[in-house]
Design an enzyme around this catalytic site. Structure first.
Site, mmCIF file in Angstrom:
data_model
loop_
_atom_site.group_PDB
_atom_site.id
_atom_site.type_symbol
_atom_site.label_atom_id
_atom_site.label_comp_id
_atom_site.label_asym_id
_atom_site.label_seq_id
_atom_site.Cartn_x
_atom_site.Cartn_y
_atom_site.Cartn_z
ATOM 1 N N ARG A 83 0.793 -1.346 0.186
ATOM 2 C CA ARG A 83 0.067 0.107 0.038
ATOM 3 C C ARG A 83 0.854 1.258 0.042
ATOM 4 N NH1 ARG A 83 -4.551 0.522 4.617
ATOM 5 N NH2 ARG A 83 -2.798 1.047 5.844
ATOM 6 N N LYS A 187 -2.667 6.679 1.045
ATOM 7 C CA LYS A 187 -2.562 7.097 2.406
ATOM 8 C C LYS A 187 -1.396 8.211 2.515
ATOM 9 C CE LYS A 187 -2.639 4.870 6.901
ATOM 10 N NZ LYS A 187 -4.087 4.708 7.197
ATOM 11 N N GLU A 223 -16.259 7.019 3.905
ATOM 12 C CA GLU A 223 -15.334 6.636 5.130
ATOM 13 C C GLU A 223 -15.802 7.316 6.328
ATOM 14 O OE1 GLU A 223 -11.369 5.485 5.220
ATOM 15 O OE2 GLU A 223 -11.239 6.803 3.251
HETATM 16 C C1 LIG Z 1 -5.185 3.922 7.562
HETATM 17 C C2 LIG Z 1 -6.553 4.389 6.975
HETATM 18 C C3 LIG Z 1 -7.751 3.575 7.084
HETATM 19 C C4 LIG Z 1 -7.620 2.068 7.909
HETATM 20 O O1 LIG Z 1 -6.642 1.147 7.191
HETATM 21 P P1 LIG Z 1 -6.076 -0.121 7.899
HETATM 22 O O2 LIG Z 1 -4.898 -0.422 7.088
HETATM 23 O O3 LIG Z 1 -7.097 -0.743 8.585
HETATM 24 O O4 LIG Z 1 -5.545 0.626 9.203
HETATM 25 C C5 LIG Z 1 -8.936 3.671 6.672
HETATM 26 N N1 LIG Z 1 -9.102 5.188 6.297
HETATM 27 C C6 LIG Z 1 -8.221 5.955 6.112
HETATM 28 C C7 LIG Z 1 -8.456 7.124 5.507
HETATM 29 C C8 LIG Z 1 -6.959 5.523 6.572
HETATM 30 O O5 LIG Z 1 -6.072 6.684 6.360
#
Ligand SMILES: *Cc1c(COP(=O)(O)O)cnc(C)c1O
Length: 344
Positions: A83, A187, A223
């Site tokens: 990722r 991310k 989200e």
């Molecule tokens: C990091 C993140 C998540 C959760 O991802 P995980 O891999 O389950 O920790 C969800 N939404 C956003 C916007 C994120 O930055």
């Protein structure tokens, strides 16, 4: 001799606690260099670095757990490696190779072993990889040099009183986190800057987090804060399909566990009105695994979707939570091979 640690593991918050070492790797002249270890908490950087002006920054969040058997496990680090490579490429940064990422994770966890909380505490070692563009330039273009860093910090258990409470969320119609074809699937720090105002307003109003709708039509659930959303009804695990949400590794894992438990899984747009039909719902991510949702308010529409009538997590959320935690802590068999044992 290092001074002895005096940490109240069970009462740690999600804050920053200095540890002994962090690990770094520079990208220069078109290639990644050797891994470096340092005790410095500072990054020397030029004031014209691209990360400071144009947001060339991506990060990850993962955890190492001390298991019931004393071994230390890191959960699905291959997924985090993939990722951050995708996030990097999404904002024109070179991807760190998966092997290098994994080697650095193992190194930083082992070097800071004394900061890994004991099994009984419910706490864990949070691992924060990040990558920044560091070339000094004023023109808007990708940097030529990059720094990749991983630091760790012990963090407390998310649910201090156990997995027993649900909390309220609020739909925001004033703000979007990411555009349909924007950077929502990466991310990157920029998405967080874009969400801080909505997040602060939601917290000030007494909510756990803000809930975004799809930016284009404002019809579908996207989200909640920095977590993915899922709902449960009719023995089905439902989670939004959208081009602006971050692909959560926790959500991906819960989908697998839901299938293992015999639930059907649906990934599709989830219209807001459907909230009224859900039997259970949760926000999911590395921090909490699952944060069970009590209700979701939509103040601008003057309505409220009450999901948990008794204020307690439902049976499916509880089962999913206990299964995922059990695998992370070495209490349950790791049937999908998700853990890497970093310290035997
Ligand atoms: C990091 C993140 C998540 C959760 O991802 P995980 O891999 O389950 O920790 C969800 N939404 C956003 C916007 C994120 O930055």
């Amino acid at each position: 001799m290092k001074e002895a640690l005096n940490i109240d593991w069970a009462n740690l918050s999600f804050g920053y606690i200095p540890t002994d070492y962090n690990v770094r790797c520079y990208y220069k002249n078109g290639e990644w260099g050797e891994i470096e270890t340092t005790s410095s908490e500072l990054i020397p950087m030029h004031m014209a670095a691209t990360c400071l002006h144009y947001g060339q920054e991506a990060f990850e969040g993962m955890k190492a757990f001390r298991g019931k058997d004393g071994k230390v496990r890191v959960f699905r680090m291959d997924e985090n490696a993939k990722r951050i490579a995708q996030s990097a490429e999404g904002i024109m940064m070179p991807a760190i190779p998966q092997e290098k990422f994994e080697e650095m994770v193992k190194m930083v966890v082992r070097l800071n072993e004394r900061f890994i909380p004991p099994y009984e505490s419910g706490a864990s070692l949070y691992i924060r990889p990040l990558q920044v563009g560091i070339t000094a330039q004023v023109g808007v273009k990708p940097a030529k040099e990059y720094l990749f860093v991983i630091f760790v910090s012990p963090v407390g258990p998310y649910f201090k009183g156990g997995f027993t409470k649900t909390t309220p969320y609020v739909i925001t119609r004033k703000y979007d986190r990411a555009a349909p074809l924007g950077t929502g699937t990466f991310k990157v720090g920029g998405n967080y800057a874009a969400s801080l105002r909505a997040s602060c307003e939601a917290h000030a109003a007494g909510y756990s987090a803000e809930f975004y709708l799809d930016a284009k039509e404002k019809k579908y659930m996207d989200e909640c804060g920095a977590a993915n959303f899922f709902g449960i009804k009719n023995n089905t695990y439902i989670t939004p399909l959208s081009s602006s949400i971050l692909p959560s590794i926790t959500n991906k894992s819960l989908i697998q566990l839901a299938e293992d438990l015999g639930l059907k899984v649906e990934r599709r747009p989830v219209p807001e009105e459907e909230l009224a039909t859900l039997e259970e719902a949760g926000a999911c991510g590395t921090a909490a695994v699952i944060s069970p949702i009590e209700r979701i308010d939509d103040p601008e529409k003057n309505c409220s979707y009450v999901i948990s009538k008794d204020g307690k997590p439902g049976p499916v959320c509880t089962k999913l939570y206990n299964t995922l935690r059990g695998i992370q802590l070495g209490e349950l068999e790791d049937v999908h091979n998700w853990n890497t044992i970093v310290i035997e």
